[in-house]
Design an enzyme around this catalytic site. Structure first.
Site, mmCIF file in Angstrom:
data_model
loop_
_atom_site.group_PDB
_atom_site.id
_atom_site.type_symbol
_atom_site.label_atom_id
_atom_site.label_comp_id
_atom_site.label_asym_id
_atom_site.label_seq_id
_atom_site.Cartn_x
_atom_site.Cartn_y
_atom_site.Cartn_z
ATOM 1 N N GLY A 12 1.025 -1.194 -0.087
ATOM 2 C CA GLY A 12 0.302 -0.289 -0.055
ATOM 3 C C GLY A 12 0.883 1.873 0.238
ATOM 4 N N ASP A 63 -3.220 -7.519 -4.532
ATOM 5 C CA ASP A 63 -4.075 -7.372 -3.094
ATOM 6 C C ASP A 63 -3.525 -8.017 -2.073
ATOM 7 O OD1 ASP A 63 -5.326 -8.172 -1.558
ATOM 8 O OD2 ASP A 63 -7.312 -8.405 -2.617
ATOM 9 N N VAL A 64 -2.672 -7.392 -1.368
ATOM 10 C CA VAL A 64 -1.973 -8.515 -0.223
ATOM 11 C C VAL A 64 -2.633 -9.567 0.290
ATOM 12 C CG1 VAL A 64 -0.432 -6.494 0.080
ATOM 13 C CG2 VAL A 64 -2.607 -7.058 1.414
ATOM 14 N N ASN A 90 2.074 -2.293 4.944
ATOM 15 C CA ASN A 90 1.075 -1.003 5.477
ATOM 16 C C ASN A 90 0.125 -0.896 4.842
ATOM 17 O OD1 ASN A 90 1.455 2.698 5.884
ATOM 18 N ND2 ASN A 90 0.908 2.010 3.713
ATOM 19 N N TYR A 155 -11.135 -4.345 12.729
ATOM 20 C CA TYR A 155 -9.816 -3.996 12.568
ATOM 21 C C TYR A 155 -9.369 -4.428 13.860
ATOM 22 C CZ TYR A 155 -6.683 0.833 11.505
ATOM 23 O OH TYR A 155 -6.000 1.026 11.205
ATOM 24 N N ALA A 157 -9.275 -6.591 16.023
ATOM 25 C CA ALA A 157 -8.488 -7.583 16.492
ATOM 26 C C ALA A 157 -7.375 -8.158 14.793
ATOM 27 C CB ALA A 157 -10.393 -8.858 15.471
ATOM 28 N N ALA A 158 -7.322 -7.597 14.292
ATOM 29 C CA ALA A 158 -6.673 -7.770 13.079
ATOM 30 C C ALA A 158 -4.727 -7.210 13.130
ATOM 31 C CB ALA A 158 -7.477 -6.756 11.513
ATOM 32 N N LYS A 159 -5.247 -6.098 14.167
ATOM 33 C CA LYS A 159 -4.719 -4.674 13.982
ATOM 34 C C LYS A 159 -3.520 -5.624 15.382
ATOM 35 C CE LYS A 159 -3.675 -2.012 10.741
ATOM 36 N NZ LYS A 159 -3.235 -1.572 9.547
ATOM 37 N N ILE A 188 -3.602 9.688 12.215
ATOM 38 C CA ILE A 188 -3.314 10.438 11.415
ATOM 39 C C ILE A 188 -3.856 10.764 10.191
ATOM 40 C CG2 ILE A 188 -1.147 9.811 9.882
ATOM 41 C CD1 ILE A 188 -0.661 9.216 12.784
HETATM 42 P P1 NDP Z 1 -4.711 4.966 3.236
HETATM 43 O O1 NDP Z 1 -6.388 4.718 3.201
HETATM 44 O O2 NDP Z 1 -5.250 6.693 2.897
HETATM 45 O O3 NDP Z 1 -3.974 3.583 2.531
HETATM 46 C C1 NDP Z 1 -4.443 2.871 2.328
HETATM 47 C C2 NDP Z 1 -3.155 1.819 1.511
HETATM 48 O O4 NDP Z 1 -3.649 0.575 1.896
HETATM 49 C C3 NDP Z 1 -3.671 1.844 0.883
HETATM 50 O O5 NDP Z 1 -1.961 2.759 -0.007
HETATM 51 C C4 NDP Z 1 -4.145 1.119 -0.382
HETATM 52 O O6 NDP Z 1 -3.864 0.340 -1.564
HETATM 53 C C5 NDP Z 1 -3.495 0.137 0.976
HETATM 54 N N1 NDP Z 1 -4.385 -1.526 0.692
HETATM 55 C C6 NDP Z 1 -5.808 -1.174 0.982
HETATM 56 N N2 NDP Z 1 -6.437 -2.761 0.583
HETATM 57 C C7 NDP Z 1 -5.311 -2.945 -0.221
HETATM 58 C C8 NDP Z 1 -4.559 -4.518 -0.078
HETATM 59 N N3 NDP Z 1 -5.806 -5.439 -0.692
HETATM 60 N N4 NDP Z 1 -3.732 -4.749 -0.753
HETATM 61 C C9 NDP Z 1 -2.648 -3.866 -1.505
HETATM 62 N N5 NDP Z 1 -3.075 -2.484 -1.047
HETATM 63 C C10 NDP Z 1 -3.778 -2.560 -0.156
HETATM 64 O O7 NDP Z 1 -4.499 4.747 4.961
HETATM 65 P P2 NDP Z 1 -3.338 5.633 5.513
HETATM 66 O O8 NDP Z 1 -2.421 5.605 4.728
HETATM 67 O O9 NDP Z 1 -4.296 5.307 6.586
HETATM 68 O O10 NDP Z 1 -3.147 3.911 6.397
HETATM 69 C C11 NDP Z 1 -2.220 3.230 6.461
HETATM 70 C C12 NDP Z 1 -1.797 2.285 7.181
HETATM 71 O O11 NDP Z 1 -1.788 2.659 8.461
HETATM 72 C C13 NDP Z 1 -3.068 1.265 7.217
HETATM 73 O O12 NDP Z 1 -2.076 0.050 7.781
HETATM 74 C C14 NDP Z 1 -4.063 2.004 8.317
HETATM 75 O O13 NDP Z 1 -4.788 0.533 9.349
HETATM 76 C C15 NDP Z 1 -2.241 2.132 9.440
HETATM 77 N N6 NDP Z 1 -3.470 3.020 10.248
HETATM 78 C C16 NDP Z 1 -3.781 4.182 9.989
HETATM 79 C C17 NDP Z 1 -3.855 5.123 10.849
HETATM 80 C C18 NDP Z 1 -4.297 6.420 10.309
HETATM 81 O O14 NDP Z 1 -5.234 7.259 11.222
HETATM 82 N N7 NDP Z 1 -5.046 7.236 9.297
HETATM 83 C C19 NDP Z 1 -4.058 4.778 12.155
HETATM 84 C C20 NDP Z 1 -3.457 3.418 12.473
HETATM 85 C C21 NDP Z 1 -2.966 2.785 11.974
HETATM 86 P P3 NDP Z 1 -4.675 1.234 -3.034
HETATM 87 O O15 NDP Z 1 -5.322 2.817 -2.589
HETATM 88 O O16 NDP Z 1 -3.701 1.104 -4.220
HETATM 89 O O17 NDP Z 1 -6.087 0.312 -3.347
#
Ligand code: NDP
Length: 247
Positions: A12, A63-64, A90, A155, A157-159, A188
């Site tokens: 991601g 798709d991870v 990520n 969410y 549970a996964a995290k 964030i």
């Molecule tokens: P965004 O929604 O901005 O980005 C999510 C990212 O995950 C995208 O790049 C998306 O890729 C990718 N993604 C989603 N599903 C898949 C998949 N099946 N395969 C590959 N890539 C995938 O979220 P954030 O940047 O905020 O989140 C990044 C990480 O940080 C996440 O794990 C989130 O849970 C974690 N997080 C975020 C917080 C926040 O406040 N923002 C707080 C705590 C944790 P694409 O766009 O190409 O589909």
């Protein structure tokens, strides 16, 4: 680890926190495989941006949550850049609902992306990482895994699962000098949080001692630290980057 010339996958990695991580690692000489699922344009633009800055990068769709696609991502990274030193898990999604309303599909989708996706990538990357002289796995969890959060049973549970997985792998991989750590971000500013209702944002703001939301670059800074030589003796840890939200 001296980062110059090292190879990283950022799942991601094309937008939000992932984009900030990809860019910062690239600025420190890391060759970055920018994984995307749907954001093809953003991924290609980011690769161009990194190349313009004098770095090297590759965009790979996968798709991870899909075991075979995760393999394709790791194989593409290793065949293009010759090795893999840093894996940043990520990629993540939310699909919130209070428990009584949450469907099985909502639960499975979030677990499959946020937990199984991490397993999938580590599983396929582990042989290469364990063969490297030094390697890093850095998993992005969330402070909500530590506190719980109404509406996020899938969410959280996964995290929380990611934290347990990381602690176990830190023990299993330590003898091969592969460290496994977790970053738990607070709130964030990204697409994930931009549509949260104002009253929820206000409620969070009142409980954040630093009185502001975090920026993606502030998560990237912690990833850079964990990836670097400065963190050689740190494994199995959860580093909160949350403005003091959970103390
Ligand atoms: P965004 O929604 O901005 O980005 C999510 C990212 O995950 C995208 O790049 C998306 O890729 C990718 N993604 C989603 N599903 C898949 C998949 N099946 N395969 C590959 N890539 C995938 O979220 P954030 O940047 O905020 O989140 C990044 C990480 O940080 C996440 O794990 C989130 O849970 C974690 N997080 C975020 C917080 C926040 O406040 N923002 C707080 C705590 C944790 P694409 O766009 O190409 O589909």
């Amino acid at each position: 680890m001296n980062l110059e010339g090292k190879v990283a996958i950022v799942s991601g990695g094309a937008q939000g926190i992932g984009k900030a991580i990809s860019l910062l690692l690239a600025k420190h000489g890391v060759k970055v495989v920018v994984n995307y699922n749907r954001s093809e344009k953003a991924a290609n633009e980011l690769v161009e941006e990194i190349k313009t800055l004098g770095g090297d990068a590759l965009a790979v769709q996968a798709d991870v949550s899909n075991f075979e696609q995760a393999k394709h991502l790791v194989d593409s990274a290793v065949s293009h850049f010759g090795t893999l030193n840093i894996l940043v898990n990520n990629a993540g999604i939310t699909d919130d609902a209070l428990f009584l309303r949450m469907t099985e599909e909502q639960f499975d989708r979030v677990i499959n992306t946020n937990l199984k996706g991490v397993f999938n990538l580590i599983k396929h990357a582990s042989k290469t990482l364990l063969r490297a002289e030094q390697a890093r796995v850095i998993n992005i969890s969330s402070i909500s895994a530590l506190t719980g959060n109404a509406g996020q049973v899938n969410y959280t549970a996964a995290k929380a699962g990611v934290i347990g997985m990381s602690k176990t792998l830190a023990r299993e991989f330590a003898s091969r000098n592969v460290t496994v750590n977790v970053i738990a971000p607070g709130l964030i500013e990204t697409n994930m949080t931009k549509d949260l209702p104002q009253e929820i944002l206000d409620k969070f703001m009142q409980t954040i001692p630093l009185k502001r939301f975090g920026k993606p670059e502030e998560i990237a800074n912690a990833v850079l630290f964990l990836a670097s030589d400065l963190a050689n003796y740190i494994t199995g840890q959860v580093i909160q980057v949350d403005g003091g939200l959970v103390i």
